[in-house]
Write a protein that holds these residues in place. Structure first.
Motif, PDB file in Angstrom:
ATOM      1  N   TYR A  15       0.800  -1.226   0.000  1.00  0.00           N
ATOM      2  CA  TYR A  15       0.000   0.000   0.000  1.00  0.00           C
ATOM      3  C   TYR A  15       0.832   1.275   0.000  1.00  0.00           C
ATOM      4  O   TYR A  15       0.288   2.373  -0.098  1.00  0.00           O
ATOM      5  CB  TYR A  15      -0.901   0.025   1.238  1.00  0.00           C
ATOM      6  N   LEU A  16       2.138   1.166   0.108  1.00  0.00           N
ATOM      7  CA  LEU A  16       2.983   2.329   0.379  1.00  0.00           C
ATOM      8  C   LEU A  16       2.962   3.360  -0.738  1.00  0.00           C
ATOM      9  O   LEU A  16       2.940   4.575  -0.482  1.00  0.00           O
ATOM     10  CB  LEU A  16       4.419   1.863   0.648  1.00  0.00           C
ATOM     11  N   ARG A  17       2.948   2.916  -1.990  1.00  0.00           N
ATOM     12  CA  ARG A  17       2.951   3.875  -3.107  1.00  0.00           C
ATOM     13  C   ARG A  17       1.697   4.751  -3.075  1.00  0.00           C
ATOM     14  O   ARG A  17       1.766   5.976  -3.237  1.00  0.00           O
ATOM     15  CB  ARG A  17       3.052   3.138  -4.439  1.00  0.00           C
ATOM     16  N   GLU A  18       0.555   4.124  -2.884  1.00  0.00           N
ATOM     17  CA  GLU A  18      -0.701   4.874  -2.839  1.00  0.00           C
ATOM     18  C   GLU A  18      -0.694   5.870  -1.684  1.00  0.00           C
ATOM     19  O   GLU A  18      -1.179   6.996  -1.807  1.00  0.00           O
ATOM     20  CB  GLU A  18      -1.867   3.895  -2.707  1.00  0.00           C
ATOM     21  N   CYS A  19      -0.141   5.444  -0.565  1.00  0.00           N
ATOM     22  CA  CYS A  19      -0.029   6.316   0.602  1.00  0.00           C
ATOM     23  C   CYS A  19       0.829   7.539   0.300  1.00  0.00           C
ATOM     24  O   CYS A  19       0.419   8.687   0.527  1.00  0.00           O
ATOM     25  CB  CYS A  19       0.559   5.518   1.767  1.00  0.00           C
ATOM     26  N   LEU A  20       2.031   7.318  -0.215  1.00  0.00           N
ATOM     27  CA  LEU A  20       2.954   8.427  -0.484  1.00  0.00           C
ATOM     28  C   LEU A  20       2.423   9.369  -1.558  1.00  0.00           C
ATOM     29  O   LEU A  20       2.601  10.591  -1.473  1.00  0.00           O
ATOM     30  CB  LEU A  20       4.320   7.875  -0.897  1.00  0.00           C
ATOM     31  N   GLU A  21       1.763   8.820  -2.561  1.00  0.00           N
ATOM     32  CA  GLU A  21       1.194   9.668  -3.609  1.00  0.00           C
ATOM     33  C   GLU A  21       0.171  10.634  -3.016  1.00  0.00           C
ATOM     34  O   GLU A  21       0.074  11.790  -3.435  1.00  0.00           O
ATOM     35  CB  GLU A  21       0.520   8.806  -4.684  1.00  0.00           C
ATOM     36  N   SER A  22      -0.595  10.164  -2.030  1.00  0.00           N
ATOM     37  CA  SER A  22      -1.621  11.026  -1.435  1.00  0.00           C
ATOM     38  C   SER A  22      -0.992  12.181  -0.651  1.00  0.00           C
ATOM     39  O   SER A  22      -1.605  13.240  -0.521  1.00  0.00           O
ATOM     40  CB  SER A  22      -2.541  10.199  -0.523  1.00  0.00           C
ATOM     41  N   PHE A  28      -1.579  21.703  -0.017  1.00  0.00           N
ATOM     42  CA  PHE A  28      -0.690  22.467   0.861  1.00  0.00           C
ATOM     43  C   PHE A  28       0.729  21.927   0.676  1.00  0.00           C
ATOM     44  O   PHE A  28       0.973  20.739   0.873  1.00  0.00           O
ATOM     45  CB  PHE A  28      -1.130  22.328   2.323  1.00  0.00           C
ATOM     46  N   LYS A  29       1.664  22.780   0.310  1.00  0.00           N
ATOM     47  CA  LYS A  29       2.984  22.324  -0.143  1.00  0.00           C
ATOM     48  C   LYS A  29       4.097  22.455   0.884  1.00  0.00           C
ATOM     49  O   LYS A  29       5.134  21.782   0.749  1.00  0.00           O
ATOM     50  CB  LYS A  29       3.382  23.102  -1.406  1.00  0.00           C
ATOM     51  N   ASP A  30       3.933  23.310   1.892  1.00  0.00           N
ATOM     52  CA  ASP A  30       5.040  23.595   2.819  1.00  0.00           C
ATOM     53  C   ASP A  30       5.112  22.503   3.886  1.00  0.00           C
ATOM     54  O   ASP A  30       4.775  22.705   5.052  1.00  0.00           O
ATOM     55  CB  ASP A  30       4.832  24.964   3.452  1.00  0.00           C
ATOM     56  N   ILE A  31       5.564  21.336   3.464  1.00  0.00           N
ATOM     57  CA  ILE A  31       5.568  20.163   4.331  1.00  0.00           C
ATOM     58  C   ILE A  31       6.896  19.416   4.216  1.00  0.00           C
ATOM     59  O   ILE A  31       7.642  19.580   3.258  1.00  0.00           O
ATOM     60  CB  ILE A  31       4.428  19.181   3.965  1.00  0.00           C
ATOM     61  N   GLU A  32       7.178  18.614   5.227  1.00  0.00           N
ATOM     62  CA  GLU A  32       8.191  17.578   5.103  1.00  0.00           C
ATOM     63  C   GLU A  32       7.498  16.241   5.363  1.00  0.00           C
ATOM     64  O   GLU A  32       6.550  16.152   6.155  1.00  0.00           O
ATOM     65  CB  GLU A  32       9.353  17.774   6.073  1.00  0.00           C
ATOM     66  N   ILE A  33       7.955  15.213   4.678  1.00  0.00           N
ATOM     67  CA  ILE A  33       7.370  13.888   4.784  1.00  0.00           C
ATOM     68  C   ILE A  33       8.411  12.999   5.444  1.00  0.00           C
ATOM     69  O   ILE A  33       9.397  12.592   4.825  1.00  0.00           O
ATOM     70  CB  ILE A  33       6.975  13.346   3.389  1.00  0.00           C
ATOM     71  N   TYR A  51      10.911   7.157  -4.013  1.00  0.00           N
ATOM     72  CA  TYR A  51      10.088   8.362  -3.873  1.00  0.00           C
ATOM     73  C   TYR A  51      10.898   9.530  -3.323  1.00  0.00           C
ATOM     74  O   TYR A  51      10.588  10.693  -3.611  1.00  0.00           O
ATOM     75  CB  TYR A  51       8.866   8.072  -3.004  1.00  0.00           C
ATOM     76  N   ALA A  52      11.925   9.268  -2.527  1.00  0.00           N
ATOM     77  CA  ALA A  52      12.779  10.345  -2.033  1.00  0.00           C
ATOM     78  C   ALA A  52      13.516  11.022  -3.176  1.00  0.00           C
ATOM     79  O   ALA A  52      13.812  12.227  -3.113  1.00  0.00           O
ATOM     80  CB  ALA A  52      13.762   9.799  -1.007  1.00  0.00           C
ATOM     81  N   LEU A  87       0.383   9.736   9.341  1.00  0.00           N
ATOM     82  CA  LEU A  87      -0.282   8.962   8.298  1.00  0.00           C
ATOM     83  C   LEU A  87       0.217   7.529   8.356  1.00  0.00           C
ATOM     84  O   LEU A  87       1.421   7.279   8.282  1.00  0.00           O
ATOM     85  CB  LEU A  87       0.019   9.562   6.921  1.00  0.00           C
ATOM     86  N   GLU A  88      -0.702   6.587   8.528  1.00  0.00           N
ATOM     87  CA  GLU A  88      -0.308   5.186   8.534  1.00  0.00           C
ATOM     88  C   GLU A  88      -0.148   4.703   7.088  1.00  0.00           C
ATOM     89  O   GLU A  88      -0.876   5.135   6.193  1.00  0.00           O
ATOM     90  CB  GLU A  88      -1.327   4.354   9.305  1.00  0.00           C
ATOM     91  N   SER A  89       0.794   3.800   6.877  1.00  0.00           N
ATOM     92  CA  SER A  89       1.263   3.518   5.525  1.00  0.00           C
ATOM     93  C   SER A  89       0.285   2.722   4.666  1.00  0.00           C
ATOM     94  O   SER A  89       0.545   2.522   3.474  1.00  0.00           O
ATOM     95  CB  SER A  89       2.602   2.770   5.583  1.00  0.00           C
ATOM     96  N   ASP A  90      -0.832   2.274   5.238  1.00  0.00           N
ATOM     97  CA  ASP A  90      -1.855   1.648   4.401  1.00  0.00           C
ATOM     98  C   ASP A  90      -3.054   2.572   4.195  1.00  0.00           C
ATOM     99  O   ASP A  90      -4.057   2.171   3.593  1.00  0.00           O
ATOM    100  CB  ASP A  90      -2.318   0.303   4.988  1.00  0.00           C
TER     101      ASP A  90
END
Length: 430
Positions: A15-22, A28-33, A51-52, A87-90
């Protein structure tokens, strides 16, 4: 940096790709993941690296400690943002979740803001969503100061729908239990943020998307059944460490504890349930004097049952709850399989009809209209769906599937539709 999103990762490749895409697609862009990888042995580390490279806002912290609570605590310490979201990864965010929560933070300056969420799952190749509302209507869309008035405290049912001030979490030393694994460690976090926040704000809109069909989720692991009791022991220690004496906070603690123990027993069966039942009675032996002295039974049916019913009576009630949950899940999945590829007329605008419309949240494109034998409802709307008379609905939509949402009169409605000339294959009793 305004917001840090902590993404907890452990063998999450499915599920990780779908999670990161969201997260990356947030308006809102001023974020760190901040991706906290807990020693994954699947392809999760490679996906994170991939993704990094795509997005410089992604920061990976490799930590072999697989405790969920440890990952969250470390993420909060490492966060560069003023505000924290988890955010949980699933799971997923709606694309404007952070923008809407941040706007509330800037306008009202609460210690935390949260929103409702959508439970989602896939059946027969289709994705379905169920709206989950976390509070009473009067608690939404206004600044709450229940932290100043603990008698009105509203406990957070789900913490991952929120945005928290990092300064608030650090100042109040709010943390999760760093017990092994990933079961129920958010319990103390949810209670302490609810109890210690001076102000909060609850948005009446679903902004978080919670996946409920992940078979590897720790909440479905029967071996973890008893962990919930351990988490309440940890929370009690956190309250005592802070020298909290307010009677309302302790009332909330004990009522939540026994409501939660009772509810969790209905999620498990066999040895897992018996183990949790044994542990619940051990807790009751320690707590019953406090429960009786403070009349906590007034605020909790679960406490009343534990104090007044026999163990056998409680075991029977829990089994009934378990079977009811199981029947409802089977009925829900059977519904989704039946309606696939159809357009629908919902027959029934009462409690079952409203419940059915919730089950079909975000699939209202399938619903042509609602209908009911109550003439006063005709030409009105129910949850945005037009209510027509049965005859007009049948005439206007001759190919639609009638889904009967009426517990008491379902058989009579079937006969009514058959007398109207509706064929059997176009009638489904929910």
């Amino acid at each position: 940096m305004e917001i840090t999103i902590i993404v907890t990762v452990h063998n999450a490749e499915k599920y990780l790709r779908e999670c990161l895409e969201s997260v990356m697609s947030q308006t809102f862009k001023d974020i760190e993941i901040l991706c906290m990888d807990g020693g994954s042995v699947d392809s999760s580390p490679q996906i994170l690296e991939e993704y990094a490279v795509k997005d410089s806002r992604i920061r990976i912290i490799n930590d072999p400690n697989t405790s969920y609570g440890h990952k969250i605590n470390k993420g909060i310490r490492e966060a560069k943002g003023k505000y924290i979201s988890v955010l949980e990864s699933d799971d997923r965010y709606k694309e404007d979740m952070l923008e809407k929560l941040y706007a509330i933070m800037r306008q009202y300056n609460p210690d935390y803001v949260n929103a409702d969420y959508l439970e989602f799952f896939d059946v027969g190749g289709q994705r379905y969503y169920i709206l989950e509302e976390m509070y009473e209507d009067g608690d939404y869309d206004c600044l709450q100061d229940s932290g100043k008035h603990p008698e009105n405290m509203r406990q957070i049912p789900r913490y991952w729908t929120g945005l928290f001030k990092k300064e608030f979490l650090i100042r109040e030393e709010i943390r999760m239990n760093e017990s092994p694994g990933a079961s129920f460690q958010d319990l103390s976090f949810r209670f302490l943020t609810s109890a210690l926040a001076e102000t909060s704000y609850h948005v009446k809109e679903p902004l978080y998307l919670y996946r409920s069909d992940n078979p590897d989720s720790s909440v479905y692991d029967p071996k973890k059944a008893v962990v919930t009791a351990d988490e309440f022991s940890f929370l009690k220690g956190e309250l005592e460490k802070r020298d909290i004496v307010n009677p309302y906070i302790w009332q909330h603690f004990y009522t939540w504890k026994y409501n939660d123990l009772y509810a969790n027993m209905a999620r498990f069966e066999g040895e897992a349930r018996e183990t949790l039942l044994n542990r619940s009675y051990q807790e009751l032996e320690t707590d019953q004097e406090i429960l009786k002295k403070n009349n906590y039974w007034k605020y909790s049916n679960a406490i009343t049952d534990f104090l007044n019913k026999s163990r056998q009576e409680i075991a029977v009630e829990i089994e009934e709850r378990y079977q009811n949950i199981r029947r409802n899940n089977l009925r829900r999945n059977a519904l989704y399989e039946k309606i696939a590829g159809h357009q629908l007329i919902i027959f029934g605008c009462g409690a079952w009809g409203k419940s059915l419309l919730k089950l079909l949240f975000h699939r209202h494109d399938m619903i042509l209209c609602c209908t009911d034998n109550d003439e006063t409802l005709w030409e009105t709307e129910l949850a945005g769906c037009k209510v027509l008379s049965p005859n007009i609905a049948a005439e206007k939509y001759p190919e639609a599937l009638f889904v009967i949402a009426n517990k008491l009169y379902a058989d009579e409605i079937v006969r009514q539709l058959e007398e109207m000339g509706i064929q059997e294959e176009r009638i489904y009793k929910y």
